[in-house]
Design a protein around this motif. Structure first.
Motif, PDB file in Angstrom:
ATOM      1  N   ALA A  41      74.922  21.812  30.933  1.00 53.03           N
ATOM      2  CA  ALA A  41      74.450  22.475  32.314  1.00 53.03           C
ATOM      3  C   ALA A  41      73.181  21.497  32.852  1.00 53.03           C
ATOM      4  N   GLU A  42      72.978  21.389  34.131  1.00 52.54           N
ATOM      5  CA  GLU A  42      71.790  20.604  34.728  1.00 52.54           C
ATOM      6  C   GLU A  42      70.454  21.558  34.006  1.00 52.54           C
ATOM      7  N   ALA A  43      69.576  20.548  33.551  1.00 47.29           N
ATOM      8  CA  ALA A  43      68.138  20.931  33.172  1.00 47.29           C
ATOM      9  C   ALA A  43      67.538  21.824  33.771  1.00 47.29           C
ATOM     10  N   SER A  44      67.437  21.341  35.372  1.00 52.03           N
ATOM     11  CA  SER A  44      66.806  22.474  36.311  1.00 52.03           C
ATOM     12  C   SER A  44      67.343  23.741  36.673  1.00 52.03           C
ATOM     13  N   ALA A  45      68.682  23.982  36.167  1.00 48.88           N
ATOM     14  CA  ALA A  45      69.251  25.302  36.421  1.00 48.88           C
ATOM     15  C   ALA A  45      68.916  26.239  34.846  1.00 48.88           C
ATOM     16  N   VAL A  46      68.344  25.639  33.721  1.00 52.99           N
ATOM     17  CA  VAL A  46      68.412  26.392  32.607  1.00 52.99           C
ATOM     18  C   VAL A  46      66.932  26.412  32.069  1.00 52.99           C
ATOM     19  N   GLN A  47      66.071  25.539  32.722  1.00 49.27           N
ATOM     20  CA  GLN A  47      64.711  25.536  32.395  1.00 49.27           C
ATOM     21  C   GLN A  47      64.099  26.709  32.417  1.00 49.27           C
ATOM     22  N   PRO A  48      64.048  27.523  33.660  1.00 50.74           N
ATOM     23  CA  PRO A  48      63.392  28.538  33.810  1.00 50.74           C
ATOM     24  C   PRO A  48      63.383  29.661  32.704  1.00 50.74           C
ATOM     25  N   PHE A  49      64.683  29.534  31.878  1.00 51.11           N
ATOM     26  CA  PHE A  49      64.920  30.523  30.746  1.00 51.11           C
ATOM     27  C   PHE A  49      64.297  30.130  29.717  1.00 51.11           C
ATOM     28  N   ALA A  50      63.803  28.900  29.515  1.00 51.54           N
ATOM     29  CA  ALA A  50      62.913  28.380  28.409  1.00 51.54           C
ATOM     30  C   ALA A  50      61.720  29.419  28.026  1.00 51.54           C
ATOM     31  N   TYR A  51      61.172  30.008  29.070  1.00 48.74           N
ATOM     32  CA  TYR A  51      60.025  31.092  28.966  1.00 48.74           C
ATOM     33  C   TYR A  51      60.406  32.106  28.287  1.00 48.74           C
ATOM     34  N   LEU A  52      61.772  32.126  27.773  1.00 46.09           N
ATOM     35  CA  LEU A  52      62.042  33.339  27.016  1.00 46.09           C
ATOM     36  C   LEU A  52      61.608  33.341  25.700  1.00 46.09           C
ATOM     37  N   GLN A  53      61.359  31.958  25.301  1.00 47.02           N
ATOM     38  CA  GLN A  53      60.569  31.656  23.949  1.00 47.02           C
ATOM     39  C   GLN A  53      59.140  32.503  23.762  1.00 47.02           C
ATOM     40  N   LEU A  54      58.520  32.685  24.767  1.00 44.03           N
ATOM     41  CA  LEU A  54      57.311  33.455  24.802  1.00 44.03           C
ATOM     42  C   LEU A  54      57.394  34.939  24.540  1.00 44.03           C
ATOM     43  N   VAL A  55      58.687  35.383  25.125  1.00 40.42           N
ATOM     44  CA  VAL A  55      58.860  36.884  25.021  1.00 40.42           C
ATOM     45  C   VAL A  55      59.429  37.060  23.449  1.00 40.42           C
ATOM     46  N   PHE A  56      60.212  36.138  22.898  1.00 39.97           N
ATOM     47  CA  PHE A  56      61.003  36.352  21.747  1.00 39.97           C
ATOM     48  C   PHE A  56      59.548  36.225  20.429  1.00 39.97           C
ATOM     49  N   ILE A  79      49.631  20.372  15.898  1.00 44.89           N
ATOM     50  CA  ILE A  79      48.350  21.241  16.451  1.00 44.89           C
ATOM     51  C   ILE A  79      49.051  22.509  17.085  1.00 44.89           C
ATOM     52  N   MET A  80      50.155  22.748  17.311  1.00 47.50           N
ATOM     53  CA  MET A  80      50.630  24.025  17.765  1.00 47.50           C
ATOM     54  C   MET A  80      51.275  24.860  16.514  1.00 47.50           C
ATOM     55  N   VAL A  81      51.258  24.459  15.480  1.00 53.62           N
ATOM     56  CA  VAL A  81      51.431  25.362  14.327  1.00 53.62           C
ATOM     57  C   VAL A  81      50.139  25.698  13.640  1.00 53.62           C
ATOM     58  N   ALA A  82      48.936  24.911  14.065  1.00 59.17           N
ATOM     59  CA  ALA A  82      47.752  25.141  13.401  1.00 59.17           C
ATOM     60  C   ALA A  82      47.236  26.359  14.556  1.00 59.17           C
ATOM     61  N   ALA A  83      47.534  26.378  15.844  1.00 58.92           N
ATOM     62  CA  ALA A  83      47.147  27.059  16.933  1.00 58.92           C
ATOM     63  C   ALA A  83      47.859  28.674  16.374  1.00 58.92           C
ATOM     64  N   PHE A  84      49.141  28.564  15.863  1.00 57.47           N
ATOM     65  CA  PHE A  84      49.611  29.792  15.643  1.00 57.47           C
ATOM     66  C   PHE A  84      48.708  30.476  14.495  1.00 57.47           C
ATOM     67  N   VAL A  85      48.214  29.743  13.349  1.00 58.71           N
ATOM     68  CA  VAL A  85      47.403  30.292  12.380  1.00 58.71           C
ATOM     69  C   VAL A  85      46.218  30.835  12.872  1.00 58.71           C
ATOM     70  N   LEU A  86      45.624  30.011  13.812  1.00 56.03           N
ATOM     71  CA  LEU A  86      44.389  30.103  14.348  1.00 56.03           C
ATOM     72  C   LEU A  86      44.143  31.408  15.625  1.00 56.03           C
ATOM     73  N   LEU A  87      45.158  31.475  16.165  1.00 54.63           N
ATOM     74  CA  LEU A  87      45.217  32.636  17.429  1.00 54.63           C
ATOM     75  C   LEU A  87      46.483  33.399  17.264  1.00 54.63           C
ATOM     76  N   GLY A  88      47.331  33.124  16.502  1.00 57.55           N
ATOM     77  CA  GLY A  88      48.559  33.905  16.217  1.00 57.55           C
ATOM     78  C   GLY A  88      49.924  33.619  17.276  1.00 57.55           C
ATOM     79  N   LEU A  89      50.805  34.045  17.233  1.00 58.61           N
ATOM     80  CA  LEU A  89      52.027  33.553  17.785  1.00 58.61           C
ATOM     81  C   LEU A  89      51.827  33.970  19.518  1.00 58.61           C
ATOM     82  N   VAL A  90      51.359  35.204  19.674  1.00 60.34           N
ATOM     83  CA  VAL A  90      51.035  35.821  21.152  1.00 60.34           C
ATOM     84  C   VAL A  90      50.261  35.195  21.824  1.00 60.34           C
TER      85      VAL A  90
END
Length: 295
Positions: free
Chosen positions: A234-249, A87-98
């Motif tokens: 590392a604990e998941a709670s300590a690193v999880q906020p940095f997962a949002y960088l995927q949006l930036v990249f 579904i998400m890959v289909a969304a990439f095609v329909l909407l674009g990555l951004v």
């Protein structure tokens, strides 16, 4: 037991988000030219081989990895994740990555909202407030009622819901199963469920795109390997906020490589969602540290 190293965990999470963002760009290219299910099926074949290799190197081998007292839930997790990826890959095609990633950023808020009814976790008023603010951000992105809302946005929102449910089920099975077991099941189950429709929808692929397909498989395996290492050190709670960088990249790849545009409303709404999501993650971590009395 692996020694905890938060700094290394953060670096690994940042590297992982970059690899996954590049993977998303390659997925968008291939899915724009070939059937989405076929593309994801081939990726899952490689992924299944990867998880089997990882399991074989662990104590007890594949027999230990496959052992679970909750096979139904584990299998459902695998099916759910494979459906979400398609579904998400289909969304990439329909909407674009951004725009697809902008909508998808609401999944941590969905996890927080659903953790009460599904897992019985207590969600304090501060996290509920963050969830409310986050969904205001989603409305800013979608802009319903102003002639801008695209029904295709619901595709990315559906992917976010599926991934949130997958995340909650992962928490649930982790109470009795190891990470290696859960990892093994998502790879093998996903490959099994995608193979029949993927073969039925098979399309010839050019030599150049087979190169991109090979890159996609390697990126997926590399990203998952780094993610495993990240959670080991590392604990998941300590690193999880940095997962949002995927949006930036992913947004950078969309704008500078694929020629997409960054709408001001999408940027503003995404900032609101990310801020609310990070706050919810911080509150969840503080509550876990405070124990049952925390909010």
């Amino acid at each position: 037991m692996t020694e905890q190293n938060t700094r290394l965990g953060i670096l690994l999470m940042v590297a992982t988000t970059f690899v996954f963002a590049v993977q998303d760009g390659v997925s968008r290219h291939l899915a724009a030219n070939y059937n989405v299910i076929m593309v994801i099926m081939i990726r899952y074949w490689f992924f299944a081989g990867f998880v089997c290799l990882v399991a074989a190197r662990q104590p007890g081998g594949i027999r230990a990895a496959v052992a679970t007292t909750q096979p139904g839930v584990q299998a459902f997790r695998g099916v759910l994740l494979s459906v979400e990826v398609c579904i998400m890959v289909a969304a990439f095609v329909l909407l674009g990555l951004v725009e697809a990633h902008a909508v998808f950023t609401c999944y941590p808020l969905l996890i927080a909202a659903l953790s009460g009814p599904i897992l019985g976790e207590k969600v304090g008023w501060r996290r509920w407030a963050a969830i409310g603010v986050g969904f205001v951000g989603i409305l800013v992105i979608l802009r319903p009622g102003f002639g801008v809302f695209s029904p295709a946005s619901l595709v990315a929102l559906t992917a976010a819901f599926c991934f949130a449910l997958y995340g909650l089920l992962t928490r649930y099975v982790s109470r009795r199963d190891s990470t290696a077991t859960s990892f093994f099941w998502i790879g093998v189950t996903g490959a099994a469920v995608l193979t029949p429709p993927g073969l039925w929808l098979w399309e010839p692929m050019s030599a150049g795109d087979w190169g991109w397909m090979a890159a996609l498989c390697v990126l997926a395996a590399l990203g998952h390997y780094m993610l495993i290492r990240c959670y080991e050190v590392a604990e998941a709670s300590a690193v999880q906020p940095f997962a949002y960088l995927q949006l930036v990249f992913a947004s950078a790849i969309g704008v500078f490589v694929l020629g997409e545009t960054l709408d001001p409303a999408v940027a503003a709404g995404t900032c609101i969602v990310v801020a609310a999501g990070v706050f919810a993650l911080i509150r969840a971590r503080k509550r876990a540290q405070a124990g049952p009395q925390g909010l």
